[in-house]
Write a protein that holds these residues in place. Structure first.
Motif, short mmCIF file in Angstrom:
data_model
loop_
_atom_site.label_atom_id
_atom_site.label_comp_id
_atom_site.label_asym_id
_atom_site.label_seq_id
_atom_site.Cartn_x
_atom_site.Cartn_y
_atom_site.Cartn_z
N SER A 7 37.72 38.80 57.02
CA SER A 7 38.33 39.31 55.79
C SER A 7 39.35 38.32 55.23
CB SER A 7 38.97 40.68 56.01
OG SER A 7 39.98 40.61 56.99
N ALA A 8 40.04 37.59 56.11
CA ALA A 8 41.00 36.58 55.64
C ALA A 8 40.29 35.46 54.91
CB ALA A 8 41.80 36.03 56.82
N ALA A 9 39.14 35.03 55.43
CA ALA A 9 38.37 33.98 54.75
C ALA A 9 37.86 34.48 53.41
CB ALA A 9 37.21 33.53 55.64
N ARG A 10 37.38 35.73 53.35
CA ARG A 10 36.92 36.27 52.07
C ARG A 10 38.06 36.30 51.06
NH1 ARG A 10 34.50 40.24 55.40
NH2 ARG A 10 35.90 41.82 54.54
N ALA A 11 39.26 36.67 51.50
CA ALA A 11 40.41 36.71 50.60
C ALA A 11 40.72 35.31 50.08
CB ALA A 11 41.62 37.31 51.32
N HIS A 12 40.67 34.31 50.95
CA HIS A 12 40.93 32.94 50.51
C HIS A 12 39.88 32.48 49.52
CE1 HIS A 12 41.99 28.74 50.49
NE2 HIS A 12 40.73 28.46 50.75
N GLU A 13 38.62 32.72 49.83
CA GLU A 13 37.53 32.30 48.94
C GLU A 13 37.65 32.99 47.58
OE1 GLU A 13 34.35 33.28 51.63
OE2 GLU A 13 35.07 31.74 53.03
N LYS A 14 38.01 34.27 47.59
CA LYS A 14 38.20 35.00 46.34
C LYS A 14 39.36 34.41 45.54
CE LYS A 14 38.26 39.50 46.60
NZ LYS A 14 38.65 40.94 46.61
N SER A 15 40.44 34.05 46.21
CA SER A 15 41.60 33.46 45.55
C SER A 15 41.23 32.13 44.88
CB SER A 15 42.72 33.25 46.56
OG SER A 15 43.80 32.56 45.99
N VAL A 16 40.50 31.30 45.60
CA VAL A 16 40.07 30.01 45.04
C VAL A 16 39.18 30.24 43.82
CG1 VAL A 16 38.67 27.95 45.46
CG2 VAL A 16 40.34 28.69 47.17
N LEU A 17 38.22 31.15 43.96
CA LEU A 17 37.31 31.41 42.84
C LEU A 17 38.03 32.02 41.64
CD1 LEU A 17 34.21 32.65 44.84
CD2 LEU A 17 34.46 30.46 43.63
N LYS A 18 39.01 32.88 41.89
CA LYS A 18 39.83 33.42 40.78
C LYS A 18 40.53 32.29 40.03
CE LYS A 18 40.95 38.09 42.24
NZ LYS A 18 42.02 39.01 42.69
N SER A 19 41.05 31.32 40.77
CA SER A 19 41.75 30.21 40.13
C SER A 19 40.81 29.34 39.31
CB SER A 19 42.49 29.36 41.17
OG SER A 19 41.58 28.56 41.91
N LEU A 20 39.49 29.47 39.58
CA LEU A 20 38.49 28.71 38.83
C LEU A 20 37.86 29.55 37.71
CD1 LEU A 20 36.80 26.89 41.82
CD2 LEU A 20 38.37 25.91 40.13
#
Length: 116
Positions: A7-20
């Protein structure tokens, strides 16, 4: 669609994609749940981990590339794997990029810009 057993990795990936510029996300904790998700809806991008229970990233990408509804969907893989023997078959299936877990935004920016 973000597929990762962490879940931590999913949160990070979502954060990166949001910034894009991405805004809508569906999450799955493994490849089997991802297959159920793609049966329900279409996705413009799939980001998947390699090492997951039930169905790993290689099996998921293989399945997605064989399905007419997802054969052309862009797929990015995140992994701790670095071996060419492990990642070569994934590249051969046609992923658009392979990134280390915890990747910075800049690492994926060029691939996203090329795809969208």
């Amino acid at each position: 669609l973000i597929v990762d057993d962490s879940s931590a990795a999913r949160a990070h990936e979502k954060s990166v994609l949001k910034s894009l510029g991405f805004a809508d996300f569906t999450e799955a904790e493994d490849g089997a749940h991802a297959i159920a998700a793609v049966a329900r809806e279409r996705f413009g991008l799939i980001v998947t981990d390699y090492n997951m229970p039930l169905m790993d990233g290689h099996a998921l990408v293989s399945y997605l590339r064989q399905s007419p509804t997802t054969a052309r969907t862009p797929i990015l893989m995140v992994t701790t794997e670095s071996s060419p023997a492990v990642l070569g078959p994934v590249w051969a299936l046609g992923v658009e990029g392979v990134f280390e877990k915890g990747f910075p935004t800049a690492a994926v920016q060029a691939v996203i810009d090329r795809l969208f």
